[in-house]
Design an enzyme around this catalytic site. Structure first.
Site, PDB file in Angstrom:
ATOM      1  N   TYR A 107      31.867 -96.059   1.813  1.00 48.37           N
ATOM      2  CA  TYR A 107      31.857 -96.649   0.466  1.00 48.37           C
ATOM      3  C   TYR A 107      33.300 -96.773   0.013  1.00 48.37           C
ATOM      4  O   TYR A 107      34.066 -95.811   0.101  1.00 48.37           O
ATOM      5  CB  TYR A 107      31.080 -95.741  -0.491  1.00 48.37           C
ATOM      6  CG  TYR A 107      31.069 -96.210  -1.929  1.00 48.37           C
ATOM      7  CD1 TYR A 107      30.267 -97.279  -2.334  1.00 48.37           C
ATOM      8  CD2 TYR A 107      31.845 -95.582  -2.893  1.00 48.37           C
ATOM      9  CE1 TYR A 107      30.256 -97.708  -3.649  1.00 48.37           C
ATOM     10  CE2 TYR A 107      31.834 -95.998  -4.220  1.00 48.37           C
ATOM     11  CZ  TYR A 107      31.037 -97.067  -4.594  1.00 48.37           C
ATOM     12  OH  TYR A 107      31.026 -97.480  -5.895  1.00 48.37           O
ATOM     13  N   ASP A 120      41.172 -95.833   3.443  1.00 45.06           N
ATOM     14  CA  ASP A 120      40.727 -95.522   2.084  1.00 45.06           C
ATOM     15  C   ASP A 120      40.752 -93.997   1.949  1.00 45.06           C
ATOM     16  O   ASP A 120      39.815 -93.308   2.357  1.00 45.06           O
ATOM     17  CB  ASP A 120      39.317 -96.084   1.869  1.00 45.06           C
ATOM     18  CG  ASP A 120      38.732 -95.668   0.522  1.00 45.06           C
ATOM     19  OD1 ASP A 120      39.378 -94.870  -0.193  1.00 45.06           O
ATOM     20  OD2 ASP A 120      37.625 -96.135   0.198  1.00 45.06           O
ATOM     21  N   LYS A 169      41.423 -90.433  -7.267  1.00 41.69           N
ATOM     22  CA  LYS A 169      40.931 -89.068  -7.525  1.00 41.69           C
ATOM     23  C   LYS A 169      42.052 -88.056  -7.773  1.00 41.69           C
ATOM     24  O   LYS A 169      42.599 -87.998  -8.865  1.00 41.69           O
ATOM     25  CB  LYS A 169      39.985 -88.642  -6.414  1.00 41.69           C
ATOM     26  CG  LYS A 169      38.735 -89.564  -6.329  1.00 41.69           C
ATOM     27  CD  LYS A 169      37.654 -88.997  -5.468  1.00 41.69           C
ATOM     28  CE  LYS A 169      36.492 -89.951  -5.251  1.00 41.69           C
ATOM     29  NZ  LYS A 169      35.501 -90.012  -6.297  1.00 41.69           N
TER      30      LYS A 169
HETATM   31  N1  HOZ Z   1      29.765 -92.515  -6.111  1.00 39.04           N
HETATM   32  C1  HOZ Z   1      30.783 -91.703  -6.693  1.00 39.04           C
HETATM   33  C2  HOZ Z   1      31.270 -90.662  -5.732  1.00 39.04           C
HETATM   34  N2  HOZ Z   1      31.271 -91.012  -4.380  1.00 39.04           N
HETATM   35  C3  HOZ Z   1      30.226 -91.076  -7.925  1.00 39.04           C
HETATM   36  C4  HOZ Z   1      31.183 -91.116  -9.040  1.00 39.04           C
HETATM   37  C5  HOZ Z   1      30.563 -90.627 -10.350  1.00 39.04           C
HETATM   38  O1  HOZ Z   1      29.370 -90.683 -10.543  1.00 39.04           O
HETATM   39  O2  HOZ Z   1      31.335 -90.205 -11.186  1.00 39.04           O
END
Ligand code: HOZ
Length: 424
Positions: free
Chosen positions: A144, A239, A267
Site C-alpha cells: 500500500y 516507499d 510518519k
Molecule cells: N491504513 C493506514 C495505515 N497503514 C491507517 C491510517 C489511519 O487510519 O490513521
C-alpha cells in the site's frame, strides 16, 4: 470495561463523518465492535474517553517511535507555535530538517517536503515518469502506497482489509498503467522487465511490507529491483513511509545496505505531525519545478510546526534506542510464539526490529497470497481478547504493530499474558 462515552461518540460521529472515522481501518469493521475514542496519550499508553487505559501498539500507525507526547518534542512544538503556524515561505528550520534527512538517508541528495505519505509516493512517481518519459508503473500485490489513483491497484492496508484492493472511482485507463506482481518474486519481476522493460517508468516497493502485515523481503529481492531498474533505465522507488527511521536510523535501505533512486518518507519523519518527504538522486529530483518541468506544490509543505516535531523526533534516534527496540521486539516475538505453541495454535510471528505481525497461519508469509490465507476469525478473537485486557492492537490482520521506546519489559510481558489468554 466501560465503553458508554465512546459508544455515544461513535453514534454521533456516524451521523456527520463517513462511517464515523477519518480513515477506514479506524472503524474496527474488520474486528467488530466499536472503536474506543481516544482522549489522550502518554508514553506507551492511550486513554479513551471512558477513562480506560491501553498499552498501545499502533503508535499513530507508526510515527510515535519515542512514545506519545514525548516532553522534548511537545516543548519544541510549543515554542515553534509561538512564532506562527505556517508562512508559505522558506524557513531556516526546513533547511536544517532537510540537511538532517540527507545525513540520515544516504541515497537522498535532494528532497521536497510534503504533508502526507500519499503525497510523497504520488509525487515520487510523477518525477519518475517525468524523468524517464515513460508511463508504466510496477507495484507489488498487497503493498500500500497511499490512496492516489494509480496506487489503488491490488493495494494492501485498509483497501485489503475491506476487500477493495482495486478501488471504485479509479479510471480503468489509469489502472492499466499499473502492473502488479507478487512481492518477493524475483522471477516474475525479471519476466516483466524482459517483456516490457523499456516502457517501465518505475518500480515502487515497501522494502519491508507493513501493509499486509509485516513481510520482510527475501534475500536478493530488493537488489533485483534496483538492478533491473538500472539495466532498463527505470527508477526504483522505496516507499519508506513506514520503515523510514523505524527499522534502522537510515530506514530499510540502510538496514540492507541498498541505494534506491528515490525514497518516500513520512510518519516518524513528522514526529506525529502531517509531514512527509520525497527525495533521492540529484539528477532525478532536479526535474521538479521550478528546477524542471514536473509540477508539485503545497501550501502547508514544510510548515514550521510539523518540521519542528520531525526535527525533535529525528534528533533522538540514537543507537541505544534501536538496541532497546530490538530487545523489546524480540521479547514480544518470543512470548507470542511461546503462548501460541502452549495453546496449540498455528502462529507465525514476523518481525523486523520494532514492527511485527502475528499471522494466524503456518507461514512463512512472503506475499499477498500467503497473507490472505491466514485464519481471520482467529485474529478477530485475538484482537477482541487483547482489547478487553487493555491492549490496543491494530484492528486489521493487514497492518503491522509498532513498539516504541516508551514501552517497557513490563508492558511487553503484560501484552504476552493478554495474548496467551486471547488465543482461544
Ligand atoms: N491504513 C493506514 C495505515 N497503514 C491507517 C491510517 C489511519 O487510519 O490513521
Amino acid at each position: 470495561m466501560k465503553r458508554d462515552v465512546s459508544k455515544a461518540l461513535f453514534e454521533r460521529a456516524q451521523r456527520v463523518i463517513v462511517a464515523g472515522v477519518n480513515s477506514p481501518v479506524r472503524a474496527f469493521r474488520a474486528v467488530g465492535g466499536d472503536p474506543p475514542f481516544i482522549a489522550r496519550a502518554k508514553g506507551s499508553r492511550l486513554f479513551d474517553a471512558d477513562g480506560n487505559e491501553f498499552i498501545d501498539y499502533i503508535g499513530s500507525w507508526g510515527p510515535a517511535i519515542l512514545g506519545h507526547a514525548h516532553p522534548d518534542v511537545v516543548l519544541a512544538i510549543q515554542n515553534a507555535l509561538m512564532n506562527g503556524l505556517s508562512f508559505g515561505a522558506p524557513t531556516a528550520l526546513e533547511v536544517e530538517f532537510a540537511e538532517r534527512i540527507v545525513s540520515m538517508v544516504p541515497s537522498i541528495e535532494l528532497l521536497r517536503c510534503v504533508s502526507s505519505g500519499t503525497e510523497a509516493t504520488m509525487s515520487a512517481i510523477r518525477v519518475a515518469r517525468g524523468f524517464t518519459g515513460r508511463d508504466v508503473l510496477i507495484k507489488f500485490e498487497g503493498c500500500y502506497h497511499g490512496h492516489a489513483d494509480h496506487l489503488l491497484v491490488k493495494a494492501g492496508s485498509g483497501a485489503a482489509t475491506f476487500g477493495e484492493p482495486d478501488s471504485a472511482g479509479v479510471p480503468a485507463a489509469i489502472a492499466r498503467l499499473t502492473l502488479t506482481l507478487p512481492y518477493n518474486d524475483i522471477a516474475a519481476l525479471e519476466r516483466a522487465f524482459a517483456e516490457s522493460g523499456h516502457t517501465i517508468a518505475a518500480v515502487i516497493v515497501e522494502p519491508v511490507v507493513g501493509n499486509m502485515g509485516c513481510v520482510p523481503p527475501v534475500p536478493g529481492f530488493l537488489q533485483a529491483i534496483i538492478d533491473l531498474c538500472k539495466k532498463y533505465g527505470a527508477i526504483s522507488i522505496f516507499d519508506e513511509v513506514m520503515t523510514g527511521f523505524r527499522v534502522s536510523r537510515g530506514g530499510a535501505q540502510s538496514l540492507y545496505g541498498l541505494h534506491p533512486d528515490l525514497t518516500a518518507l513520512g510518519k516518524i519523519a513528522g514526529g506525529g505531525m502531517p509531514l512527509a518527504v520525497y527525495g533521492g538522486r540529484r539528477d532525478i529530483m532536479s526535474k521538479v519545478a521550478p528546477l524542471g518541468p514536473v509540477y508539485q506544490a503545497g501550501t502547508l509543505s514544510g510548515n514550521p510546526s510539523a518540521v519542528t516535531a520531525g526535527m525533535a523526533t529525528l534528533a533522538r534516534l540514537d543507537d541505544a534506542l534501536y538496541t532497546k527496540l530490538e530487545a523489546l521486539g524480540a521479547r514480544l516475538e518470543a512470548g507470542l510464539n511461546d503462548a501460541a505453541s502452549k495453546a496449540g495454535v498455528e502462529l507465525c510471528v514476523q518481525r523486523v526490529g520494532s514492527m511485527l505481525t502475528p499471522f494466524f497461519t503456518r507461514g512463512p508469509v512472503q506475499n499477498w497470497d500467503d497473507a490472505s490465507k491466514q485464519d481471520k476469525e482467529r485474529f478477530v478473537r485475538f484482537h477482541r481478547g487483547l482489547l478487553e485486557r487493555g491492549i490496543y492492537w491494530p484492528p486489521s490482520q493487514y497492518e503491522a504493530a509498532f513498539i516504541s521506546a516508551a514501552h517497557t519489559e513490563e508492558d511487553i510481558d503484560r501484552t504476552i499474558a493478554a495474548a496467551a489468554a486471547s488465543l482461544v
